[in-house]
Design a protein around this motif. Structure first.
Motif, PDB file in Angstrom:
ATOM      1  N   ILE A  50       7.952  37.508-112.081  1.00  0.00           N
ATOM      2  CA  ILE A  50       8.179  38.562-111.081  1.00  0.00           C
ATOM      3  C   ILE A  50       6.849  39.145-110.622  1.00  0.00           C
ATOM      4  N   GLU A  51       5.955  39.424-111.584  1.00  0.00           N
ATOM      5  CA  GLU A  51       4.671  40.036-111.247  1.00  0.00           C
ATOM      6  C   GLU A  51       3.753  39.073-110.490  1.00  0.00           C
ATOM      7  N   ALA A  52       4.021  37.761-110.593  1.00  0.00           N
ATOM      8  CA  ALA A  52       3.192  36.772-109.886  1.00  0.00           C
ATOM      9  C   ALA A  52       3.620  36.600-108.436  1.00  0.00           C
ATOM     10  N   MET A  53       4.674  37.342-108.002  1.00  0.00           N
ATOM     11  CA  MET A  53       5.211  37.180-106.642  1.00  0.00           C
ATOM     12  C   MET A  53       5.222  38.532-105.919  1.00  0.00           C
ATOM     13  N   PRO A  54       4.039  39.088-105.616  1.00  0.00           N
ATOM     14  CA  PRO A  54       3.987  40.399-104.949  1.00  0.00           C
ATOM     15  C   PRO A  54       4.623  40.392-103.560  1.00  0.00           C
ATOM     16  N   GLY A  55       4.713  39.230-102.951  1.00  0.00           N
ATOM     17  CA  GLY A  55       5.315  39.139-101.621  1.00  0.00           C
ATOM     18  C   GLY A  55       6.779  38.790-101.640  1.00  0.00           C
ATOM     19  N   GLY A  56       7.392  38.733-102.827  1.00  0.00           N
ATOM     20  CA  GLY A  56       8.804  38.374-102.937  1.00  0.00           C
ATOM     21  C   GLY A  56       9.007  36.873-103.018  1.00  0.00           C
ATOM     22  N   GLY A  57      10.274  36.478-103.128  1.00  0.00           N
ATOM     23  CA  GLY A  57      10.603  35.059-103.232  1.00  0.00           C
ATOM     24  C   GLY A  57      11.764  34.819-104.172  1.00  0.00           C
ATOM     25  N   ILE A  58      11.824  33.633-104.735  1.00  0.00           N
ATOM     26  CA  ILE A  58      12.929  33.250-105.615  1.00  0.00           C
ATOM     27  C   ILE A  58      12.377  32.773-106.955  1.00  0.00           C
ATOM     28  N   VAL A  59      12.986  33.279-108.041  1.00  0.00           N
ATOM     29  CA  VAL A  59      12.716  32.758-109.387  1.00  0.00           C
ATOM     30  C   VAL A  59      13.943  31.975-109.804  1.00  0.00           C
ATOM     31  N   THR A  60      13.734  30.699-110.113  1.00  0.00           N
ATOM     32  CA  THR A  60      14.851  29.844-110.520  1.00  0.00           C
ATOM     33  C   THR A  60      14.768  29.571-112.011  1.00  0.00           C
ATOM     34  N   ILE A  61      15.876  29.847-112.721  1.00  0.00           N
ATOM     35  CA  ILE A  61      15.955  29.593-114.162  1.00  0.00           C
ATOM     36  C   ILE A  61      16.934  28.444-114.372  1.00  0.00           C
ATOM     37  N   CYS A  62      16.445  27.327-114.923  1.00  0.00           N
ATOM     38  CA  CYS A  62      17.268  26.147-115.170  1.00  0.00           C
ATOM     39  C   CYS A  62      17.409  25.926-116.671  1.00  0.00           C
ATOM     40  N   SER A  87      15.969  32.594-133.506  1.00  0.00           N
ATOM     41  CA  SER A  87      16.006  34.041-133.709  1.00  0.00           C
ATOM     42  C   SER A  87      16.357  34.684-132.372  1.00  0.00           C
ATOM     43  N   ASP A  88      17.513  35.331-132.311  1.00  0.00           N
ATOM     44  CA  ASP A  88      17.988  35.957-131.082  1.00  0.00           C
ATOM     45  C   ASP A  88      16.928  36.879-130.489  1.00  0.00           C
ATOM     46  N   MET A  89      16.377  37.772-131.304  1.00  0.00           N
ATOM     47  CA  MET A  89      15.431  38.760-130.816  1.00  0.00           C
ATOM     48  C   MET A  89      14.132  38.129-130.325  1.00  0.00           C
ATOM     49  N   GLU A  90      13.627  37.156-131.066  1.00  0.00           N
ATOM     50  CA  GLU A  90      12.351  36.548-130.679  1.00  0.00           C
ATOM     51  C   GLU A  90      12.475  35.737-129.397  1.00  0.00           C
ATOM     52  N   ILE A  91      13.559  34.978-129.262  1.00  0.00           N
ATOM     53  CA  ILE A  91      13.752  34.200-128.031  1.00  0.00           C
ATOM     54  C   ILE A  91      13.952  35.137-126.847  1.00  0.00           C
ATOM     55  N   LYS A  92      14.661  36.240-127.070  1.00  0.00           N
ATOM     56  CA  LYS A  92      14.815  37.226-126.001  1.00  0.00           C
ATOM     57  C   LYS A  92      13.456  37.766-125.562  1.00  0.00           C
ATOM     58  N   GLN A  93      12.581  38.023-126.546  1.00  0.00           N
ATOM     59  CA  GLN A  93      11.244  38.520-126.231  1.00  0.00           C
ATOM     60  C   GLN A  93      10.472  37.507-125.394  1.00  0.00           C
ATOM     61  N   VAL A  94      10.601  36.217-125.721  1.00  0.00           N
ATOM     62  CA  VAL A  94       9.924  35.165-124.951  1.00  0.00           C
ATOM     63  C   VAL A  94      10.436  35.148-123.511  1.00  0.00           C
ATOM     64  N   PHE A  95      11.776  35.174-123.345  1.00  0.00           N
ATOM     65  CA  PHE A  95      12.353  35.122-121.997  1.00  0.00           C
ATOM     66  C   PHE A  95      11.926  36.328-121.166  1.00  0.00           C
ATOM     67  N   VAL A  96      11.909  37.511-121.788  1.00  0.00           N
ATOM     68  CA  VAL A  96      11.491  38.714-121.068  1.00  0.00           C
ATOM     69  C   VAL A  96      10.049  38.571-120.592  1.00  0.00           C
ATOM     70  N   ASN A  97       9.155  38.133-121.484  1.00  0.00           N
ATOM     71  CA  ASN A  97       7.745  37.995-121.123  1.00  0.00           C
ATOM     72  C   ASN A  97       7.553  37.023-119.966  1.00  0.00           C
ATOM     73  N   ILE A  98       8.215  35.867-120.034  1.00  0.00           N
ATOM     74  CA  ILE A  98       8.000  34.849-119.013  1.00  0.00           C
ATOM     75  C   ILE A  98       8.619  35.263-117.681  1.00  0.00           C
ATOM     76  N   LEU A  99       9.834  35.866-117.721  1.00  0.00           N
ATOM     77  CA  LEU A  99      10.461  36.299-116.477  1.00  0.00           C
ATOM     78  C   LEU A  99       9.670  37.440-115.838  1.00  0.00           C
ATOM     79  N   LYS A 100       9.138  38.373-116.656  1.00  0.00           N
ATOM     80  CA  LYS A 100       8.301  39.450-116.131  1.00  0.00           C
ATOM     81  C   LYS A 100       7.047  38.878-115.471  1.00  0.00           C
ATOM     82  N   ASN A 101       6.435  37.888-116.128  1.00  0.00           N
ATOM     83  CA  ASN A 101       5.246  37.256-115.539  1.00  0.00           C
ATOM     84  C   ASN A 101       5.568  36.632-114.184  1.00  0.00           C
TER      85      ASN A 101
END
Length: 493
Positions: A398-410, A382-396
């Motif tokens: 970003i919010e887990a790195m208050p000092g900055g850094g790199i998020v790698t998506i493989c 489901s396009d919409m549901e998978i998008k919702q999952v990716f948004v939630n995990i990527l937001k988490n």
């Protein structure tokens, strides 16, 4: 004295008395060694006197031949018990055939069969044989108790239970089934069970073959209609009932009404989406304000007539396209939608999510890096549901790195599974928190709700995939999403 066999008597011309003695000795040996018991009695001067008694059952009930032979029942049994059994003695003495009764002594249950012996038409003696039925009675009692237990479980179960033949026709249903679907047992006996979706009703032979060969039950989540027309969500389990030869002779269908659970899942989904939309709004406002400011500046310059207008067209169009892309991604997340499984490009979905969140990442001094395998296949989802999952995990991440850094998506393919990994360099998750990840309203964030990760687990579970999490405090967290490449998701009927 040596006793000759009948054949030896005939061969040697010896008298038949030897044969009689041989037969008597053999018979007595057999009677003494029998598992049960044989006894005889006569009526002498109005009393039933035992004239013979032998067999291993005699010792089991605590008696000896010496105590029985020549005695009445009341001489070795309790008076009331003896009187009860003497009534059967009297029936047999009156000439009644096949008189039988049950008795119990010292924990041994036995059944006695009495038969009169007649001479010149008159009863002269009664012979009886007794069989030890203790184990049989124990088995019957255990079977009865098991049946009563199963019957109790059947009737008190909150799940609807339907027993049907191999054609899907109802044999029996419990009260919970009546309550779930609205039909009474009398209305359904001999008719097709209402629990089956239309596409399964005509495939009973195929279903039985599957159950016979796979040896496992069938689980199905579907939507059915009650007698009053109300639509309900149900989870159904179909299992076989087999005979002693392992052949399927009937089927049992267990139904659980999950309508309330579905409503709660929908509520959580919407609540999580609203929460995500609210948090995205601030970042989107900033992202959109920047190109709008540029456009306004270019328009003011062009309006003044001081420069050639044409040189700014490409820049302005690029800024407008940027705004349109961001708004489209935002609307896709925010608007309600129906789950629809079809072949989708996960890479396209990932890029859309990155576009949506890269401004928030930049504001937090975070760089998002993507590493995607070439020729990444389409995945049924489901396009919409998978998008919702990716948004939630990527937001988490970003919010887990208050000092900055790199998020790698493989993104890669491994063992017929699409594997998407989000690797951050954040604060990590403690071991004592792992067990509760995915629970509603459990969160490691100060202003979180805990619904986001819960919905991620639910959505990926619906896609027959899995989520794996590895984390170390102050090192970072890796969220790994595995989705099957083959079509293993069955749409609801």
């Amino acid at each position: 004295m040596y006793l000759y066999s009948p054949w030896e008597c005939v061969q040697m011309g010896r008298p038949l008395i030897d044969f009689v003695e041989y037969s008597h000795e053999e018979l007595m040996g057999m009677l003494l060694e029998q598992q049960g018991m044989t006894f005889k009695f006569k009526k002498i001067e109005g009393r039933f006197i035992h004239t013979f008694c032998a067999g291993q059952l005699l010792a089991k009930i605590g008696l000896t031949p010496q105590e029985v032979v020549g005695s009445q029942l009341k001489d070795f049994l309790h008076e009331d018990y003896a009187a009860e059994k003497e009534a059967y003695y009297n029936e047999a003495w009156q000439g009644k055939e096949d008189v039988s009764y049950e008795g119990e002594l010292l924990g041994v249950t036995y059944v006695a069969s009495l038969r009169p012996i007649r001479r010149e038409g008159e009863v002269v003696e009664v012979i009886a044989s007794c069989v030890d039925i203790t184990e049989r009675r124990k088995s019957e009692r255990e079977l009865r108790e098991t049946k009563e237990l199963l019957e109790s479980l059947y009737e008190s179960s909150v799940d609807g239970i339907c027993i049907m033949d191999t054609e899907g026709k109802v044999i029996r249903i419990n009260h919970a089934f009546e309550k779930i679907y609205g039909w009474s047992e009398a209305e359904l006996i001999g008719k097709k069970a209402p629990m089956f979706p239309a596409h399964l009703e005509k495939r009973m032979e195929e279903i039985c073959w599957h159950l016979q060969s796979v040896k496992k039950g069938i689980h199905l989540e579907t939507v059915r209609s009650r007698k009053d027309g109300e639509t309900i969500h149900v989870f159904m389990t179909l299992a076989p009932i087999r005979d002693a030869d392992d052949h399927i002779i009937a089927l049992t269908g267990i139904t659980r009404d999950i309508s309330e659970r579905k409503k709660m899942e929908d509520f959580y989904r919407k609540a999580d989406k609203l929460n995500a939309v609210g948090q995205l709004a601030a970042g989107l406002a900033h992202e959109i304000r920047n190109p709008l400011t540029s456009l306004r500046g270019f328009l003011q310059i062009m309006q003044s007539g001081r420069v050639d207008k044409g040189e700014y067209y490409d820049i302005m169009l690029s800024e407008i396209d940027r705004i349109n892309s961001i708004v489209n991604e935002f609307l896709l997340i925010a608007k309600p939608s129906q789950s629809k499984f079809q072949k989708n490009d996960l890479v396209r979905i990932l890029h859309g999510v990155v576009t949506l969140l890269e401004t928030q990442a930049a504001l937090n001094n975070i760089k998002i890096v993507t590493e995607i395998e070439d020729a990444f296949p389409l995945v049924e989802c489901s396009d919409m549901e998978i998008k919702q999952v990716f948004v939630n995990i990527l937001k988490n991440a970003i919010e887990a790195m208050p000092g900055g850094g790199i998020v790698t998506i493989c993104a890669c393919v491994k063992k017929e599974m699409a594997r998407i990994r989000f690797v951050d360099q954040g604060v990590g998750i403690g071991e004592n928190q792992f067990a509760r990840l995915g629970e509603p309203f459990f969160t490691t964030k100060e202003k979180g709700t805990g619904l986001g990760l819960m919905m991620c687990y639910k959505i990926i579970g619906d896609h027959k995939g899995e989520i794996n999490i590895n984390s170390a405090v102050q090192v970072g967290t890796t969220f790994e999403i595995m989705l099957p490449l083959s079509s293993s998701v069955s749409p609801e009927a």
